[in-house]
Scaffold this motif. Structure first.
Motif, mmCIF file in Angstrom:
data_model
loop_
_atom_site.group_PDB
_atom_site.id
_atom_site.type_symbol
_atom_site.label_atom_id
_atom_site.label_comp_id
_atom_site.label_asym_id
_atom_site.label_seq_id
_atom_site.Cartn_x
_atom_site.Cartn_y
_atom_site.Cartn_z
ATOM 1 N N LEU A 82 23.596 12.601 10.638
ATOM 2 C CA LEU A 82 24.628 12.185 9.696
ATOM 3 C C LEU A 82 25.883 11.797 10.455
ATOM 4 C CD1 LEU A 82 24.507 14.837 6.818
ATOM 5 C CD2 LEU A 82 23.122 12.789 7.158
ATOM 6 N N ALA A 83 26.162 10.528 10.459
ATOM 7 C CA ALA A 83 27.423 10.063 11.008
ATOM 8 C C ALA A 83 27.677 10.541 12.427
ATOM 9 C CB ALA A 83 28.586 10.512 10.125
ATOM 10 N N ALA A 84 26.630 10.803 13.139
ATOM 11 C CA ALA A 84 26.825 11.249 14.511
ATOM 12 C C ALA A 84 26.714 10.052 15.450
ATOM 13 C CB ALA A 84 25.785 12.290 14.877
ATOM 14 N N HIS A 85 27.420 10.179 16.522
ATOM 15 C CA HIS A 85 27.408 9.091 17.484
ATOM 16 C C HIS A 85 26.199 9.264 18.408
ATOM 17 C CE1 HIS A 85 29.007 5.987 20.008
ATOM 18 N NE2 HIS A 85 28.848 6.768 21.059
ATOM 19 N N PHE A 86 25.319 8.318 18.369
ATOM 20 C CA PHE A 86 24.104 8.387 19.172
ATOM 21 C C PHE A 86 24.063 7.222 20.139
ATOM 22 C CE2 PHE A 86 20.241 10.964 18.311
ATOM 23 C CZ PHE A 86 20.857 11.970 17.596
ATOM 24 N N GLU A 87 24.221 7.500 21.395
ATOM 25 C CA GLU A 87 24.017 6.438 22.373
ATOM 26 C C GLU A 87 22.551 6.060 22.353
ATOM 27 O OE1 GLU A 87 26.265 4.991 23.782
ATOM 28 O OE2 GLU A 87 27.988 6.343 23.888
ATOM 29 N N SER A 88 22.270 4.828 22.735
ATOM 30 C CA SER A 88 20.877 4.411 22.631
ATOM 31 C C SER A 88 19.991 5.110 23.655
ATOM 32 C CB SER A 88 20.759 2.895 22.747
ATOM 33 O OG SER A 88 21.378 2.475 23.926
ATOM 34 N N ASP A 89 20.582 5.615 24.740
ATOM 35 C CA ASP A 89 19.732 6.326 25.696
ATOM 36 C C ASP A 89 19.292 7.675 25.137
ATOM 37 O OD1 ASP A 89 22.364 7.184 25.828
ATOM 38 O OD2 ASP A 89 22.115 7.993 27.842
ATOM 39 N N LYS A 90 20.171 8.277 24.357
ATOM 40 C CA LYS A 90 19.803 9.520 23.675
ATOM 41 C C LYS A 90 18.649 9.260 22.722
ATOM 42 C CE LYS A 90 21.988 12.765 25.237
ATOM 43 N NZ LYS A 90 20.982 13.137 26.195
ATOM 44 N N LEU A 91 18.811 8.166 22.007
ATOM 45 C CA LEU A 91 17.798 7.767 21.046
ATOM 46 C C LEU A 91 16.461 7.606 21.748
ATOM 47 C CD1 LEU A 91 18.628 7.486 18.213
ATOM 48 C CD2 LEU A 91 18.873 5.039 18.505
ATOM 49 N N ALA A 92 16.508 6.993 22.915
ATOM 50 C CA ALA A 92 15.288 6.752 23.676
ATOM 51 C C ALA A 92 14.652 8.076 24.079
ATOM 52 C CB ALA A 92 15.616 5.921 24.914
ATOM 53 N N GLN A 93 15.489 9.041 24.381
ATOM 54 C CA GLN A 93 14.994 10.346 24.780
ATOM 55 C C GLN A 93 14.148 10.968 23.659
ATOM 56 O OE1 GLN A 93 18.303 12.809 25.829
ATOM 57 N NE2 GLN A 93 17.337 13.543 27.711
ATOM 58 N N PHE A 94 14.664 10.880 22.459
ATOM 59 C CA PHE A 94 13.909 11.405 21.330
ATOM 60 C C PHE A 94 12.609 10.624 21.151
ATOM 61 C CE2 PHE A 94 17.986 13.288 20.153
ATOM 62 C CZ PHE A 94 17.593 14.516 19.668
ATOM 63 N N GLU A 95 12.741 9.346 21.283
ATOM 64 C CA GLU A 95 11.587 8.465 21.156
ATOM 65 C C GLU A 95 10.482 8.873 22.130
ATOM 66 O OE1 GLU A 95 9.883 4.361 20.322
ATOM 67 O OE2 GLU A 95 11.794 5.133 19.601
ATOM 68 N N GLU A 96 10.883 9.077 23.379
ATOM 69 C CA GLU A 96 9.933 9.471 24.419
ATOM 70 C C GLU A 96 9.168 10.726 24.039
ATOM 71 O OE1 GLU A 96 11.334 10.201 28.413
ATOM 72 O OE2 GLU A 96 12.390 8.264 28.331
ATOM 73 N N HIS A 97 9.898 11.615 23.375
ATOM 74 C CA HIS A 97 9.268 12.868 22.996
ATOM 75 C C HIS A 97 8.623 12.783 21.633
ATOM 76 C CE1 HIS A 97 10.527 15.755 26.179
ATOM 77 N NE2 HIS A 97 11.208 14.689 26.507
ATOM 78 N N ASN A 98 8.530 11.580 21.152
ATOM 79 C CA ASN A 98 7.838 11.396 19.889
ATOM 80 C C ASN A 98 8.489 12.100 18.714
ATOM 81 O OD1 ASN A 98 5.581 9.802 19.344
ATOM 82 N ND2 ASN A 98 4.513 10.833 21.027
ATOM 83 N N ILE A 99 9.786 12.177 18.747
ATOM 84 C CA ILE A 99 10.498 12.782 17.618
ATOM 85 C C ILE A 99 11.229 11.677 16.877
ATOM 86 C CG2 ILE A 99 12.226 14.469 16.910
ATOM 87 C CD1 ILE A 99 11.762 15.873 19.570
ATOM 88 N N PRO A 100 10.762 11.362 15.678
ATOM 89 C CA PRO A 100 11.421 10.280 14.943
ATOM 90 C C PRO A 100 12.842 10.654 14.540
ATOM 91 C CG PRO A 100 9.663 11.271 13.630
ATOM 92 C CD PRO A 100 9.600 11.898 14.973
ATOM 93 N N VAL A 101 13.719 9.680 14.616
ATOM 94 C CA VAL A 101 15.130 9.886 14.283
ATOM 95 C C VAL A 101 15.564 8.848 13.260
ATOM 96 C CG1 VAL A 101 17.493 9.855 15.181
ATOM 97 C CG2 VAL A 101 15.648 10.731 16.605
ATOM 98 N N VAL A 102 16.271 9.275 12.260
ATOM 99 C CA VAL A 102 16.889 8.322 11.335
ATOM 100 C C VAL A 102 18.396 8.506 11.405
ATOM 101 C CG1 VAL A 102 17.180 7.656 8.928
ATOM 102 C CG2 VAL A 102 14.926 8.286 9.760
ATOM 103 N N LEU A 103 19.092 7.406 11.592
ATOM 104 C CA LEU A 103 20.545 7.463 11.604
ATOM 105 C C LEU A 103 21.048 7.161 10.207
ATOM 106 C CD1 LEU A 103 21.203 5.479 14.912
ATOM 107 C CD2 LEU A 103 20.967 7.948 14.595
ATOM 108 N N TYR A 104 21.751 8.103 9.643
ATOM 109 C CA TYR A 104 22.267 7.936 8.291
ATOM 110 C C TYR A 104 23.655 7.316 8.365
ATOM 111 C CZ TYR A 104 23.896 9.107 3.612
ATOM 112 O OH TYR A 104 24.398 9.044 2.336
ATOM 113 N N ASN A 105 23.860 6.331 7.534
ATOM 114 C CA ASN A 105 25.169 5.686 7.476
ATOM 115 C C ASN A 105 25.506 4.989 8.799
ATOM 116 O OD1 ASN A 105 27.438 4.928 6.140
ATOM 117 N ND2 ASN A 105 28.554 6.821 6.463
#
Lengths: 335, 335
Positions: free
Chosen positions: A126-149
């Motif tokens: 929720l409204a958190a600042h996510f750098e795309s490298d962080k996002l990639a980290q989750f992706e690598e670990h197969n954890i889906p992420v949804v950015l709200y707003n």
DNA sequence: GTGAAAGCGCTAACAG
DNA sequence: CTGTTAGCGCTTTCAC
């Protein structure tokens, strides 16, 4: 009649005179068990106060049934509604919310560890600042992420967002009815992605509309920053005709400051618009003209996307943009 | 460089050429491992993207490290602050928040099942209505519960609460300075324990103070109900001198209604007090005289009590009553 | 439809 | 200090 010690499926099985797996089956919906065994097991289970241990289930199924929800401390004021919607809608799909609060961007590293550790099914930010490298980290670990707003056109991310472009356009069209000469744009903080997006959209639309005199100030989304920014501005400049605030809270601050400290009549001397449609923006003393976020739908979309990616880890990133509703308050002068 | 599949401590052990328990030890703080092994393990763990599986740990330690936080949909507006405090302060003690939202009292049965299932270490209930038999149910299952913002003198319960008695007394003393003739008490809903407590305290204190003309109305804690109640009242009665509202949100509604629809000057014609000290109560247009809840301290106390009972299940129930701060706004006439 | 048996990934004695 | 071993409570084949 619960015992002090936890009752396990073995205990129930022994008491009921069936195998442990029979007990297990009874408590998993949709498995074939004879009515007789089911009744017997249910009866003894109830008598003994047995509850299946979700932790053990998680361990073996590798599905925690938990969704991490990350709330940034900067999350705007409508987040209680968002959070309660998220919790409710996830509960309806038999998932729980594991809550994480995020103070600074630095904490995200730590959070990532935590979240991995808890084997959550997915993450809603929720409204958190996510750098795309962080996002990639989750992706690598197969954890889906949804950015709200959030709306990150370039990134390969699941996002759900209110249509800022359209909303801000509607607001500006309201303001334009009075042919304002001077615009003041009161942006949220520079390190907020939403703030940046709203500001840039406002600026580019104002340009399109041919507005000539546009100034920018930066607040921190708070009421007080709305007041302070206006006060500071008025020290050296004339009253702007129209103020576009990145959220309702600052708009409310601006309205109070204008009226109380500068005897400016809102909306007659100065029009103000906000964004979000928080509850208090509708209060009689403010009646802010704003865009109300379709919170329930946004949450619904977030969860749909998230669960789709839980089921099907390879589905491509999805973005949904939903339309907010223009609330015609009384903070914009009627021509 | 995390793999697609989850890396386990066995994988790391094999790679690092140590036993699996060595890996386990490295990741449990405070266990004696030689620096050499530790480094070796850490290195390979990082390289392989290993994170300990909290679920497995929970299963064996029988400590989930999760605290269920139950938020009633009726929870007052300062709950986002409460929730974020709870999350933060629990995180500092290495525990997480598992969030549950509660709509109706009926849902509590269901919730109980859920909570047992998740083996949470404890429960914090925010403004939720807990019958004492429900409480007993948790007790039986050895799940400590702390009621936040509740005060149940008779019950054997852990409670943390703002000092309503003192707070309301301070508010009434403010009001009494003007020798009001007619009091209106705007209570929260009858099925809210906090509302009932605040109302009864107000009534009994007013009696003590010798107030003669005291009327009661019931709202639902919302802004609109503050407006509606006042409107309804004024249809058949004169303007009260003083209105005591069970929360700030209704007080704000009362103020707006008074000013906008009845041309009543607050505070000169009518004084209004609230309770809670929510952010918006301080806004220029309202400046509600109220009692600010010491949220951070309340949360701190809740967590201390909860964890004490997690450690030591037999410790007796504990109640803490903390003092709120009188906020002298501008909604009470100055004599 | 049911029971036996094999783990899920980890912690916690227990020897060495 | 380290490795071995035995589970935590459940789900899930696999025969019967």
């Amino acid at each position: 009649m619960a015992n002090n010690k936890k009752v396990t499926s073995y205990d129930v099985a022994r008491e009921a005179g069936v195998s442990q797996s029979a007990v297990s089956r009874v408590f998993r919906p949709g498995l074939s068990v004879s009515q007789k065994t089911r009744d017997k097991v249910m009866a003894t289970a109830n008598r003994m106060g047995y509850r299946p241990n979700a932790i053990a289930r998680m361990l073996i199924t590798k599905q925690s049934g938990m969704v991490a929800v990350i709330v940034s401390s900067r999350a705007n004021v409508n987040y209680p509604e968002v959070l309660s919607q998220v919790s409710k809608q996830l509960a309806a799909r038999n998932k729980r919310v594991l809550l994480f609060t995020l103070d600074d961007a630095e904490g995200l590293d730590d959070l990532f560890e935590q979240i991995c550790t808890f084997q959550v099914d997915g993450v809603i930010a929720l409204a958190a600042h996510f750098e795309s490298d962080k996002l990639a980290q989750f992706e690598e670990h197969n954890i889906p992420v949804v950015l709200y707003n959030r709306n990150v056109p370039g990134a390969m991310a699941n996002t759900v967002c209110c249509n800022h472009e359209l909303g801000i356009k509607q607001l500006i069209m309201e303001l334009e009815k009075n042919n304002p000469k001077n615009y003041l744009v009161l942006s949220g903080p520079k390190d907020s992605d939403v703030a940046n997006e709203r500001r840039e959209i406002a600026l580019s639309l104002l340009k399109e509309f041919g507005a000539e005199n546009v100034s920018i100030l930066y607040g921190d989304y708070s009421y007080q920053s709305g007041r302070d920014c206006l006060a500071k501005w008025l020290k050296k400049h004339p009253t702007p005709d129209a103020v576009i605030c990145s959220n309702d809270t600052m708009a409310i601050g601006v309205i109070d400051q204008a009226r109380e400290s500068h005897s400016i009549n809102v909306p007659n001397d100065m029009s103000v618009v906000g964004f979000d449609g928080i509850t208090s923006s509708a209060w009689q003393s403010y009646q802010v003209t704003t865009i109300k976020q379709p919170v329930e739908k946004l949450v619904k979309a977030s969860i749909e996307i998230l669960l789709e990616h839980v089921e099907n880890p390879d589905s491509p990133p999805e973005s949904r943009v939903l339309t907010g509703a223009l609330i015609e308050g009384n903070s914009v002068k009627r021509p």
